[in-house]
Design a protein around this motif. Structure first.
Motif, PDB file in Angstrom:
ATOM      1  N   ASP A 127       0.820  -1.210   0.000  1.00 32.89           N
ATOM      2  CA  ASP A 127       0.000   0.000   0.000  1.00 32.89           C
ATOM      3  C   ASP A 127       0.861   1.270   0.000  1.00 32.89           C
ATOM      4  OD1 ASP A 127      -2.480  -1.403   0.091  1.00 32.89           O
ATOM      5  OD2 ASP A 127      -2.129  -1.776   2.234  1.00 32.89           O
ATOM      6  N   LEU A 128       2.154   1.111  -0.250  1.00 34.89           N
ATOM      7  CA  LEU A 128       3.143   2.183  -0.298  1.00 34.89           C
ATOM      8  C   LEU A 128       3.362   2.869   1.054  1.00 34.89           C
ATOM      9  CD1 LEU A 128       2.552   3.891  -3.765  1.00 34.89           C
ATOM     10  CD2 LEU A 128       4.094   2.033  -3.160  1.00 34.89           C
ATOM     11  N   HIS A 129       3.096   2.165   2.146  1.00 32.57           N
ATOM     12  CA  HIS A 129       3.441   2.704   3.462  1.00 32.57           C
ATOM     13  C   HIS A 129       4.943   2.521   3.661  1.00 32.57           C
ATOM     14  CE1 HIS A 129      -0.917   1.606   4.312  1.00 32.57           C
ATOM     15  NE2 HIS A 129      -0.857   2.925   4.291  1.00 32.57           N
ATOM     16  N   PRO A 130       5.650   3.601   4.013  1.00 29.28           N
ATOM     17  CA  PRO A 130       7.108   3.530   4.121  1.00 29.28           C
ATOM     18  C   PRO A 130       7.604   3.102   5.505  1.00 29.28           C
ATOM     19  CG  PRO A 130       6.386   5.793   4.343  1.00 29.28           C
ATOM     20  CD  PRO A 130       5.143   4.974   4.090  1.00 29.28           C
ATOM     21  N   VAL A 131       8.775   2.493   5.510  1.00 29.95           N
ATOM     22  CA  VAL A 131       9.507   2.153   6.736  1.00 29.95           C
ATOM     23  C   VAL A 131      10.960   2.549   6.487  1.00 29.95           C
ATOM     24  CG1 VAL A 131      10.261   0.307   8.277  1.00 29.95           C
ATOM     25  CG2 VAL A 131       7.978   0.220   7.265  1.00 29.95           C
ATOM     26  N   TRP A 132      11.555   3.291   7.435  1.00 27.54           N
ATOM     27  CA  TRP A 132      12.910   3.802   7.289  1.00 27.54           C
ATOM     28  C   TRP A 132      13.902   2.952   8.072  1.00 27.54           C
ATOM     29  CZ3 TRP A 132       8.570   6.647   7.256  1.00 27.54           C
ATOM     30  CH2 TRP A 132       8.432   7.636   6.282  1.00 27.54           C
ATOM     31  N   ASN A 133      15.071   2.720   7.487  1.00 24.99           N
ATOM     32  CA  ASN A 133      16.170   2.020   8.146  1.00 24.99           C
ATOM     33  C   ASN A 133      17.435   2.850   7.909  1.00 24.99           C
ATOM     34  OD1 ASN A 133      17.809   0.116   9.387  1.00 24.99           O
ATOM     35  ND2 ASN A 133      17.995  -1.125   7.542  1.00 24.99           N
ATOM     36  N   TYR A 134      17.881   3.548   8.951  1.00 26.92           N
ATOM     37  CA  TYR A 134      19.035   4.438   8.827  1.00 26.92           C
ATOM     38  C   TYR A 134      20.323   3.631   8.781  1.00 26.92           C
ATOM     39  CZ  TYR A 134      15.767   8.160   9.405  1.00 26.92           C
ATOM     40  OH  TYR A 134      14.712   9.003   9.192  1.00 26.92           O
ATOM     41  N   VAL A 135      21.182   3.997   7.833  1.00 30.83           N
ATOM     42  CA  VAL A 135      22.420   3.248   7.597  1.00 30.83           C
ATOM     43  C   VAL A 135      23.567   4.211   7.316  1.00 30.83           C
ATOM     44  CG1 VAL A 135      21.245   1.198   6.679  1.00 30.83           C
ATOM     45  CG2 VAL A 135      21.967   3.012   5.113  1.00 30.83           C
ATOM     46  N   SER A 136      24.785   3.687   7.386  1.00 28.66           N
ATOM     47  CA  SER A 136      25.965   4.467   7.008  1.00 28.66           C
ATOM     48  C   SER A 136      26.080   4.517   5.481  1.00 28.66           C
ATOM     49  CB  SER A 136      27.225   3.821   7.582  1.00 28.66           C
ATOM     50  OG  SER A 136      27.466   2.583   6.936  1.00 28.66           O
ATOM     51  N   LYS A 137      26.863   5.461   5.011  1.00 29.17           N
ATOM     52  CA  LYS A 137      27.106   5.575   3.573  1.00 29.17           C
ATOM     53  C   LYS A 137      27.764   4.307   3.046  1.00 29.17           C
ATOM     54  CE  LYS A 137      29.691   8.989   2.634  1.00 29.17           C
ATOM     55  NZ  LYS A 137      30.554  10.099   2.209  1.00 29.17           N
ATOM     56  N   GLU A 138      28.686   3.740   3.827  1.00 33.29           N
ATOM     57  CA  GLU A 138      29.384   2.529   3.404  1.00 33.29           C
ATOM     58  C   GLU A 138      28.422   1.352   3.286  1.00 33.29           C
ATOM     59  OE1 GLU A 138      31.955   5.561   4.555  1.00 33.29           O
ATOM     60  OE2 GLU A 138      30.442   4.653   5.837  1.00 33.29           O
ATOM     61  N   ARG A 139      27.514   1.229   4.238  1.00 29.86           N
ATOM     62  CA  ARG A 139      26.548   0.124   4.170  1.00 29.86           C
ATOM     63  C   ARG A 139      25.604   0.307   2.989  1.00 29.86           C
ATOM     64  NH1 ARG A 139      22.002  -1.999   8.222  1.00 29.86           N
ATOM     65  NH2 ARG A 139      21.233  -3.618   6.848  1.00 29.86           N
ATOM     66  N   ALA A 140      25.132   1.532   2.789  1.00 32.61           N
ATOM     67  CA  ALA A 140      24.246   1.802   1.649  1.00 32.61           C
ATOM     68  C   ALA A 140      24.954   1.456   0.345  1.00 32.61           C
ATOM     69  CB  ALA A 140      23.804   3.259   1.652  1.00 32.61           C
ATOM     70  N   ALA A 141      26.205   1.880   0.221  1.00 35.57           N
ATOM     71  CA  ALA A 141      26.976   1.604  -0.991  1.00 35.57           C
ATOM     72  C   ALA A 141      27.165   0.108  -1.184  1.00 35.57           C
ATOM     73  CB  ALA A 141      28.326   2.311  -0.925  1.00 35.57           C
ATOM     74  N   GLY A 142      27.499  -0.597  -0.108  1.00 36.70           N
ATOM     75  CA  GLY A 142      27.686  -2.043  -0.201  1.00 36.70           C
ATOM     76  C   GLY A 142      26.435  -2.759  -0.638  1.00 36.70           C
ATOM     77  N   GLU A 143      25.303  -2.390  -0.079  1.00 32.45           N
ATOM     78  CA  GLU A 143      24.050  -3.056  -0.437  1.00 32.45           C
ATOM     79  C   GLU A 143      23.589  -2.714  -1.841  1.00 32.45           C
ATOM     80  OE1 GLU A 143      20.936  -3.401   2.387  1.00 32.45           O
ATOM     81  OE2 GLU A 143      22.325  -3.464   4.079  1.00 32.45           O
ATOM     82  N   CYS A 144      23.987  -1.544  -2.335  1.00 29.98           N
ATOM     83  CA  CYS A 144      23.601  -1.146  -3.697  1.00 29.98           C
ATOM     84  C   CYS A 144      24.650  -1.509  -4.732  1.00 29.98           C
ATOM     85  CB  CYS A 144      23.334   0.362  -3.742  1.00 29.98           C
ATOM     86  SG  CYS A 144      21.909   0.864  -2.780  1.00 29.98           S
ATOM     87  N   GLY A 145      25.812  -1.969  -4.275  1.00 31.47           N
ATOM     88  CA  GLY A 145      26.867  -2.353  -5.198  1.00 31.47           C
ATOM     89  C   GLY A 145      27.511  -1.183  -5.915  1.00 31.47           C
ATOM     90  N   VAL A 146      27.651  -0.058  -5.205  1.00 33.75           N
ATOM     91  CA  VAL A 146      28.290   1.123  -5.784  1.00 33.75           C
ATOM     92  C   VAL A 146      29.357   1.636  -4.824  1.00 33.75           C
ATOM     93  CG1 VAL A 146      26.233   1.796  -7.101  1.00 33.75           C
ATOM     94  CG2 VAL A 146      26.594   2.744  -4.813  1.00 33.75           C
ATOM     95  N   ASP A 147      30.181   2.529  -5.318  1.00 30.15           N
ATOM     96  CA  ASP A 147      31.192   3.175  -4.491  1.00 30.15           C
ATOM     97  C   ASP A 147      30.485   4.148  -3.541  1.00 30.15           C
ATOM     98  OD1 ASP A 147      33.154   5.629  -4.115  1.00 30.15           O
ATOM     99  OD2 ASP A 147      34.372   3.856  -4.605  1.00 30.15           O
ATOM    100  N   PRO A 148      30.961   4.298  -2.290  1.00 32.91           N
ATOM    101  CA  PRO A 148      30.336   5.252  -1.356  1.00 32.91           C
ATOM    102  C   PRO A 148      30.247   6.674  -1.915  1.00 32.91           C
ATOM    103  CG  PRO A 148      31.848   3.837  -0.157  1.00 32.91           C
ATOM    104  CD  PRO A 148      32.029   3.522  -1.629  1.00 32.91           C
ATOM    105  N   ALA A 149      31.131   7.036  -2.814  1.00 30.45           N
ATOM    106  CA  ALA A 149      31.096   8.376  -3.412  1.00 30.45           C
ATOM    107  C   ALA A 149      29.797   8.626  -4.185  1.00 30.45           C
ATOM    108  CB  ALA A 149      32.298   8.575  -4.334  1.00 30.45           C
ATOM    109  N   HIS A 150      29.123   7.561  -4.601  1.00 33.28           N
ATOM    110  CA  HIS A 150      27.852   7.730  -5.302  1.00 33.28           C
ATOM    111  C   HIS A 150      26.795   8.392  -4.423  1.00 33.28           C
ATOM    112  CE1 HIS A 150      29.541   4.952  -8.276  1.00 33.28           C
ATOM    113  NE2 HIS A 150      28.624   5.415  -9.080  1.00 33.28           N
ATOM    114  N   PHE A 151      26.977   8.318  -3.111  1.00 34.60           N
ATOM    115  CA  PHE A 151      25.997   8.902  -2.204  1.00 34.60           C
ATOM    116  C   PHE A 151      26.403  10.286  -1.723  1.00 34.60           C
ATOM    117  CE2 PHE A 151      25.204   4.326  -1.873  1.00 34.60           C
ATOM    118  CZ  PHE A 151      23.911   4.334  -2.362  1.00 34.60           C
ATOM    119  N   GLU A 152      27.423  10.827  -2.337  1.00 35.40           N
ATOM    120  CA  GLU A 152      27.824  12.200  -2.046  1.00 35.40           C
ATOM    121  C   GLU A 152      27.241  13.104  -3.125  1.00 35.40           C
ATOM    122  OE1 GLU A 152      32.079  12.178  -1.760  1.00 35.40           O
ATOM    123  OE2 GLU A 152      32.028  10.677  -0.153  1.00 35.40           O
TER     124      GLU A 152
END
Length: 162
Positions: A127-152
């Motif tokens: 139903d498009l109800h959101p849930v947030w999970n706060y993470v570090s830039k390194e974890r986000a990059a790892g899970e997305c398979g990109v360099d952490p610089a992509h989130f800068e």
């Protein structure tokens, strides 16, 4: 209908407009359209006092999917639909794309509650109800398979100017 994509396409929307609470809102989007799905970084603008990306995340998500589909196409992320059913299946189209989307909410330093800034994966139920999970830039990059610089994001691109 183009239903396959073999390359990743990168798009930025420096002033993405979305329906806000009292008036139209704006944010910064950085999008990777991959063969397997979308990765979207949705950034709150600095010195912006309209509807926050947190309060409008569902509307931004749906508006972004519509805009990205218009700009480059997202047919490769959905099950093919008979042409006479497409209009009726808009909700199904959005739902299928959402299931293949990684949404990352970004508050740069100086915006939001955390003075250092924040990144959060936002998951959506059916139903498009959101849930947030706060993470570090390194974890986000790892899970997305990109360099952490992509989130800068260059702070100049995040400066709101009315």
């Amino acid at each position: 209908m183009k239903n396959s994509r073999t390359e990743t396409v990168y798009i930025e929307y420096p002033r993405f407009k979305f329906p806000g609470v009292a008036s139209a809102g704006t944010c910064f989007l950085k999008v990777w359209v991959r063969p397997s799905g979308l990765v979207v970084l949705c950034s709150q603008l600095l010195e912006y006092y309209g509807t926050s990306v947190t309060n409008a995340v569902e509307d931004i998500l749906v508006s972004a999917i519509k805009q990205i589909h218009e700009d480059i196409g997202l047919d490769h992320l959905v099950t093919p639909t008979r042409w006479w059913k497409f209009g009726a299946d808009h909700e199904s189209f959005v739902s299928q794309v959402v299931r293949r989307t990684v949404w990352i909410e970004h508050y740069p330093p100086g915006a939001g509650l955390n003075p250092a800034g924040s990144l959060a994966f936002v998951a959506f139920d059916k139903d498009l109800h959101p849930v947030w999970n706060y993470v570090s830039k390194e974890r986000a990059a790892g899970e997305c398979g990109v360099d952490p610089a992509h989130f800068e994001v260059d702070p100049r691109l995040l400066k709101y100017e009315s």
